[in-house]
Design an enzyme around this catalytic site. Structure first.
Site, PDB file in Angstrom:
ATOM      1  N   TYR A 153       0.842  -1.130  -0.033  1.00 36.77           N
ATOM      2  CA  TYR A 153       0.017  -0.092   0.127  1.00 36.77           C
ATOM      3  C   TYR A 153       0.708   1.303   0.025  1.00 36.77           C
ATOM      4  O   TYR A 153       0.697   2.226  -0.992  1.00 36.77           O
ATOM      5  CB  TYR A 153      -1.101  -0.135   1.122  1.00 36.77           C
ATOM      6  CG  TYR A 153      -1.998   1.258   1.233  1.00 36.77           C
ATOM      7  CD1 TYR A 153      -3.129   1.133   0.760  1.00 36.77           C
ATOM      8  CD2 TYR A 153      -1.608   2.095   2.162  1.00 36.77           C
ATOM      9  CE1 TYR A 153      -4.142   2.092   0.678  1.00 36.77           C
ATOM     10  CE2 TYR A 153      -2.583   3.104   2.169  1.00 36.77           C
ATOM     11  CZ  TYR A 153      -3.889   3.170   1.525  1.00 36.77           C
ATOM     12  OH  TYR A 153      -4.855   4.056   1.757  1.00 36.77           O
ATOM     13  N   VAL A 195     -10.126   0.871  12.695  1.00 39.36           N
ATOM     14  CA  VAL A 195     -10.236   1.117  14.134  1.00 39.36           C
ATOM     15  C   VAL A 195     -11.478   1.588  14.350  1.00 39.36           C
ATOM     16  O   VAL A 195     -12.295   1.019  15.390  1.00 39.36           O
ATOM     17  CB  VAL A 195      -8.940   1.817  14.698  1.00 39.36           C
ATOM     18  CG1 VAL A 195      -9.019   3.395  14.063  1.00 39.36           C
ATOM     19  CG2 VAL A 195      -9.096   1.747  16.013  1.00 39.36           C
ATOM     20  N   PHE A 199     -13.992  -0.651  16.726  1.00 42.19           N
ATOM     21  CA  PHE A 199     -14.454  -0.329  18.081  1.00 42.19           C
ATOM     22  C   PHE A 199     -16.017   0.114  18.117  1.00 42.19           C
ATOM     23  O   PHE A 199     -16.365  -0.389  19.160  1.00 42.19           O
ATOM     24  CB  PHE A 199     -13.611   0.925  18.436  1.00 42.19           C
ATOM     25  CG  PHE A 199     -12.120   0.894  18.791  1.00 42.19           C
ATOM     26  CD1 PHE A 199     -11.534  -0.504  18.692  1.00 42.19           C
ATOM     27  CD2 PHE A 199     -11.255   1.838  19.321  1.00 42.19           C
ATOM     28  CE1 PHE A 199     -10.009  -0.719  18.842  1.00 42.19           C
ATOM     29  CE2 PHE A 199     -10.053   1.597  19.564  1.00 42.19           C
ATOM     30  CZ  PHE A 199      -9.299   0.116  19.317  1.00 42.19           C
ATOM     31  N   ARG A 283       3.583   4.675  14.596  1.00 43.58           N
ATOM     32  CA  ARG A 283       3.407   5.234  16.049  1.00 43.58           C
ATOM     33  C   ARG A 283       2.709   6.185  16.371  1.00 43.58           C
ATOM     34  O   ARG A 283       2.222   6.501  17.538  1.00 43.58           O
ATOM     35  CB  ARG A 283       4.966   5.352  16.967  1.00 43.58           C
ATOM     36  CG  ARG A 283       5.507   3.750  17.138  1.00 43.58           C
ATOM     37  CD  ARG A 283       6.967   3.703  17.481  1.00 43.58           C
ATOM     38  NE  ARG A 283       7.573   4.314  16.443  1.00 43.58           N
ATOM     39  CZ  ARG A 283       8.936   4.337  16.447  1.00 43.58           C
ATOM     40  NH1 ARG A 283       9.714   4.622  17.582  1.00 43.58           N
ATOM     41  NH2 ARG A 283       9.302   4.698  15.252  1.00 43.58           N
ATOM     42  N   GLN A 284       3.018   7.265  15.195  1.00 40.06           N
ATOM     43  CA  GLN A 284       2.333   8.498  15.459  1.00 40.06           C
ATOM     44  C   GLN A 284       1.796   9.032  14.073  1.00 40.06           C
ATOM     45  O   GLN A 284       2.336   8.764  12.907  1.00 40.06           O
ATOM     46  CB  GLN A 284       2.923   9.634  16.351  1.00 40.06           C
ATOM     47  CG  GLN A 284       4.439   9.838  15.659  1.00 40.06           C
ATOM     48  CD  GLN A 284       5.296  10.659  16.444  1.00 40.06           C
ATOM     49  OE1 GLN A 284       4.946  11.418  17.358  1.00 40.06           O
ATOM     50  NE2 GLN A 284       6.689  10.817  15.838  1.00 40.06           N
ATOM     51  N   ARG A 285       0.755   9.748  14.048  1.00 42.69           N
ATOM     52  CA  ARG A 285       0.316  10.349  12.707  1.00 42.69           C
ATOM     53  C   ARG A 285      -0.665  11.672  13.157  1.00 42.69           C
ATOM     54  O   ARG A 285      -1.637  11.487  13.506  1.00 42.69           O
ATOM     55  CB  ARG A 285      -0.453   9.083  11.975  1.00 42.69           C
ATOM     56  CG  ARG A 285      -0.422   9.367  10.508  1.00 42.69           C
ATOM     57  CD  ARG A 285      -1.222   8.539   9.845  1.00 42.69           C
ATOM     58  NE  ARG A 285      -0.374   7.327   9.246  1.00 42.69           N
ATOM     59  CZ  ARG A 285      -1.308   6.183   9.239  1.00 42.69           C
ATOM     60  NH1 ARG A 285      -2.456   6.036   9.253  1.00 42.69           N
ATOM     61  NH2 ARG A 285      -0.447   4.940   8.904  1.00 42.69           N
TER      62      ARG A 285
HETATM   63  P1  NAD Z   1     -12.506   1.678   0.264  1.00 42.49           P
HETATM   64  O1  NAD Z   1     -11.772   0.484   0.393  1.00 42.49           O
HETATM   65  O2  NAD Z   1     -13.955   1.791   1.060  1.00 42.49           O
HETATM   66  O3  NAD Z   1     -12.771   2.206  -0.944  1.00 42.49           O
HETATM   67  C1  NAD Z   1     -11.780   1.783  -2.267  1.00 42.49           C
HETATM   68  C2  NAD Z   1     -12.704   1.537  -3.350  1.00 42.49           C
HETATM   69  O4  NAD Z   1     -11.917   1.180  -4.400  1.00 42.49           O
HETATM   70  C3  NAD Z   1     -13.788   0.124  -3.334  1.00 42.49           C
HETATM   71  O5  NAD Z   1     -15.121   0.712  -3.757  1.00 42.49           O
HETATM   72  C4  NAD Z   1     -13.101  -0.690  -4.020  1.00 42.49           C
HETATM   73  O6  NAD Z   1     -13.840  -1.653  -4.310  1.00 42.49           O
HETATM   74  C5  NAD Z   1     -12.397  -0.143  -5.054  1.00 42.49           C
HETATM   75  N1  NAD Z   1     -11.093  -0.732  -5.716  1.00 42.49           N
HETATM   76  C6  NAD Z   1     -10.180  -1.175  -5.000  1.00 42.49           C
HETATM   77  N2  NAD Z   1      -9.241  -1.786  -6.021  1.00 42.49           N
HETATM   78  C7  NAD Z   1      -9.644  -1.459  -7.128  1.00 42.49           C
HETATM   79  C8  NAD Z   1      -9.397  -1.691  -8.311  1.00 42.49           C
HETATM   80  N3  NAD Z   1      -8.048  -2.509  -8.871  1.00 42.49           N
HETATM   81  N4  NAD Z   1     -10.153  -1.586  -9.522  1.00 42.49           N
HETATM   82  C9  NAD Z   1     -11.425  -0.583  -9.270  1.00 42.49           C
HETATM   83  N5  NAD Z   1     -11.841  -0.355  -8.271  1.00 42.49           N
HETATM   84  C10 NAD Z   1     -10.995  -0.522  -6.898  1.00 42.49           C
HETATM   85  O7  NAD Z   1     -11.785   2.699   0.786  1.00 42.49           O
HETATM   86  P2  NAD Z   1     -11.970   4.338   1.356  1.00 42.49           P
HETATM   87  O8  NAD Z   1     -11.764   4.599   2.914  1.00 42.49           O
HETATM   88  O9  NAD Z   1     -12.933   4.876   0.553  1.00 42.49           O
HETATM   89  O10 NAD Z   1     -10.720   5.006   0.356  1.00 42.49           O
HETATM   90  C11 NAD Z   1     -10.614   5.606  -0.695  1.00 42.49           C
HETATM   91  C12 NAD Z   1      -9.556   5.897  -1.400  1.00 42.49           C
HETATM   92  O11 NAD Z   1      -8.858   7.024  -0.307  1.00 42.49           O
HETATM   93  C13 NAD Z   1      -8.380   4.956  -1.353  1.00 42.49           C
HETATM   94  O12 NAD Z   1      -7.446   5.184  -2.535  1.00 42.49           O
HETATM   95  C14 NAD Z   1      -7.467   5.095  -0.302  1.00 42.49           C
HETATM   96  O13 NAD Z   1      -6.202   4.530  -0.324  1.00 42.49           O
HETATM   97  C15 NAD Z   1      -7.318   6.651   0.012  1.00 42.49           C
HETATM   98  N6  NAD Z   1      -7.480   6.869   1.547  1.00 42.49           N
HETATM   99  C16 NAD Z   1      -8.377   6.529   2.379  1.00 42.49           C
HETATM  100  C17 NAD Z   1      -8.206   6.885   3.867  1.00 42.49           C
HETATM  101  C18 NAD Z   1      -9.186   6.644   4.911  1.00 42.49           C
HETATM  102  O14 NAD Z   1      -8.869   6.539   5.854  1.00 42.49           O
HETATM  103  N7  NAD Z   1     -10.205   6.205   4.555  1.00 42.49           N
HETATM  104  C19 NAD Z   1      -6.951   7.467   4.093  1.00 42.49           C
HETATM  105  C20 NAD Z   1      -5.824   7.523   3.183  1.00 42.49           C
HETATM  106  C21 NAD Z   1      -6.042   7.430   1.992  1.00 42.49           C
HETATM  107  N1  UDP Z   2      -6.475  -0.501  15.746  1.00 37.14           N
HETATM  108  C1  UDP Z   2      -6.636  -1.245  16.942  1.00 37.14           C
HETATM  109  N2  UDP Z   2      -7.605  -2.193  17.004  1.00 37.14           N
HETATM  110  C2  UDP Z   2      -8.213  -2.433  15.986  1.00 37.14           C
HETATM  111  C3  UDP Z   2      -7.992  -1.750  14.672  1.00 37.14           C
HETATM  112  C4  UDP Z   2      -6.969  -1.095  14.510  1.00 37.14           C
HETATM  113  O1  UDP Z   2      -6.007  -0.813  18.127  1.00 37.14           O
HETATM  114  O2  UDP Z   2      -9.328  -3.243  16.192  1.00 37.14           O
HETATM  115  C5  UDP Z   2      -5.285   0.258  15.732  1.00 37.14           C
HETATM  116  C6  UDP Z   2      -4.035  -0.106  14.611  1.00 37.14           C
HETATM  117  O3  UDP Z   2      -3.079  -0.919  15.138  1.00 37.14           O
HETATM  118  C7  UDP Z   2      -3.517   1.326  14.365  1.00 37.14           C
HETATM  119  C8  UDP Z   2      -4.777   2.373  14.612  1.00 37.14           C
HETATM  120  O4  UDP Z   2      -5.702   1.646  15.391  1.00 37.14           O
HETATM  121  O5  UDP Z   2      -2.625   1.849  15.349  1.00 37.14           O
HETATM  122  C9  UDP Z   2      -5.454   2.826  13.292  1.00 37.14           C
HETATM  123  O6  UDP Z   2      -5.735   1.498  12.582  1.00 37.14           O
HETATM  124  P1  UDP Z   2      -6.294   1.465  11.022  1.00 37.14           P
HETATM  125  O7  UDP Z   2      -6.348   0.005  10.577  1.00 37.14           O
HETATM  126  O8  UDP Z   2      -7.935   2.209  11.250  1.00 37.14           O
HETATM  127  O9  UDP Z   2      -5.466   2.356  10.246  1.00 37.14           O
HETATM  128  P2  UDP Z   2      -4.072   2.732   9.882  1.00 37.14           P
HETATM  129  O10 UDP Z   2      -3.909   4.012  10.402  1.00 37.14           O
HETATM  130  O11 UDP Z   2      -3.344   1.833  10.677  1.00 37.14           O
HETATM  131  O12 UDP Z   2      -4.061   2.572   8.532  1.00 37.14           O
END
Ligand code: NAD
Ligand code: UDP
Length: 330
Positions: A153, A195, A199, A283-285
């Site tokens: 990823y 998470v 939760f 560890r942090q974000r």
């Molecule tokens: P999600 O998993 O709910 O949505 C991703 C979508 O992409 C899904 O509908 C999935 O079916 C589709 N998909 C995956 N691989 C594909 C492929 N090869 N071809 C066509 N479709 C495909 O995730 P989300 O939370 O909605 O995230 C959306 C985007 O934002 C992602 O690219 C993710 O990396 C990015 N993002 C999300 C977060 C977050 O916290 N939600 C944080 C950082 C980045």
């Molecule tokens: N986490 C947790 N319990 C869970 C799921 C996640 O303690 O059931 C923690 C995980 O180890 C991470 C943070 O929560 O430190 C956020 O996890 P998430 O999978 O939501 O996203 P990430 O930021 O790691 O991509």
């Protein structure tokens, strides 16, 4: 009359059936655009699109972005959100995840070039890996393990950013890069392993809350509506705004604090149990939002406290549906 029709934008959202993508499609449709949603339904759900199906201006194409897209109609804007975002989901088939990020970006950039469309990449705070500095500014180049369970990823998203940068420089495509920090809200899939969903579902069902590690790792949680505002604002920026911009909320919480908040808000009797911390868990974000504030004149409006109040009812319905399904099957 003709000019009015031409004014209506056509916007392609790859990954449009996912948590963020479906809400983006809905918002863009309400704003008056034609929306084409592309998704392979790997983690996205047709149910997320139910309200839009059949509406004028909305269409859905089941397609995997690792394969080239051939589109006959003009396209003005492309949002690339296609990629599973939950660690437990993107690690199921890591090679496919990497292909999605790299080949998906390439195919969508080619489409943008052919159509003269601008294109936005949903990048991630994961490009910072396990950061040595906090908050993370866009100038920080990160601390990413290239050969760990999260690498498919993190490295995929990093390579996609490079492709976006290079397509802009080499081919003159108007590109945008949003580095998205942990986003949550109604519409999340209840069992996606992240998470917030874990939760809240555990708390609502009085199951043990699964805290990974000691819970002192931090995250900064952005409410989905704030993120949508930021993405749309970024897409509208002039072509020279092609550099990565953090989008998130700079309120930083430990995961243990999040567990306590959710237990309190749901009135749950769940106990907290500790499970091993996953390998390479950052560890942090926390985002440095200076650039977003300055360039986009954007900042998040919804605190975690408010956002959880808006999100828990969604999961309450999901928990109720799960309970009913179990009753029917029993
Ligand atoms: P999600 O998993 O709910 O949505 C991703 C979508 O992409 C899904 O509908 C999935 O079916 C589709 N998909 C995956 N691989 C594909 C492929 N090869 N071809 C066509 N479709 C495909 O995730 P989300 O939370 O909605 O995230 C959306 C985007 O934002 C992602 O690219 C993710 O990396 C990015 N993002 C999300 C977060 C977050 O916290 N939600 C944080 C950082 C980045
Ligand atoms: N986490 C947790 N319990 C869970 C799921 C996640 O303690 O059931 C923690 C995980 O180890 C991470 C943070 O929560 O430190 C956020 O996890 P998430 O999978 O939501 O996203 P990430 O930021 O790691 O991509």
């Amino acid at each position: 009359m003709t000019s009015r029709i031409q004014l209506k934008k056509t916007i392609l959202v790859a990954g449009g059936a996912g948590f963020i993508g479906a809400q983006l499609c809905s918002r863009l449709l309400s704003n008056g655009a034609n929306v084409i949603c592309i998704d392979n339904l790997q983690t996205g759900r047709a149910a997320n699109l139910a309200d839009m199906m059949g509406k004028t201006g909305f269409s859905f194409i089941k397609h995997d972005v690792i394969h080239p897209l051939i589109m006959s109609q003009p396209i003005d804007e492309i949002y690339n959100l296609a990629c599973p975002a939950s660690p437990s989901m993107y690690q199921i088939d890591p090679v496919h995840t990497l292909k999605t990020s790299v080949l998906g970006a390439l195919n969508l950039l080619r489409l943008a070039r052919n159509k003269g469309a601008r294109i936005l990449q949903a990048s991630t705070s994961e490009v910072y890996g396990d950061p040595q500095f906090s908050p993370q500014a866009e100038s920080y180049h990160g601390n990413v393990n290239p050969v760990g369970p999260r690498s498919c990823y993190d490295e995929g998203k990093r390579a996609a950013e490079t492709l976006f940068r290079d397509y802009g420089v080499q081919h003159g495509v108007t590109t945008k890069i949003a580095r998205i920090f942990n986003t949550y809200g109604p519409g999340m899939t209840a069992n996606d392993g992240r998470v917030v969903s874990n939760f809240i579902m555990q708390a609502l069902q009085d199951r043990p809350i699964t805290l990974y590690g000691n819970g002192l790792q931090t995250r900064s949680f952005c409410f989905v509506n704030d993120l949508l505002d930021g993405l749309i604002r970024l897409m509208s920026m002039p072509p020279d705004v092609s550099f990565p911009i953090n989008l998130g909320n700079d309120g930083e919480f430990t995961i243990a604090e999040l567990a306590d908040m959710i237990i309190r808000k749901t009135g749950s009797v769940s106990e907290i149990i500790q499970l091993p911390l996953p390998i390479d868990d950052p560890r942090q974000r926390c985002p440095d939002l200076s650039l977003a504030r300055k360039v986009l004149n954007w900042q998040p409006k919804v605190s975690l406290d408010q956002g959880l109040d808006l999100t828990i009812p969604w999961f309450r319905r999901a928990a109720l549906m799960e309970a009913r399904a179990i009753e029917v099957l029993a």
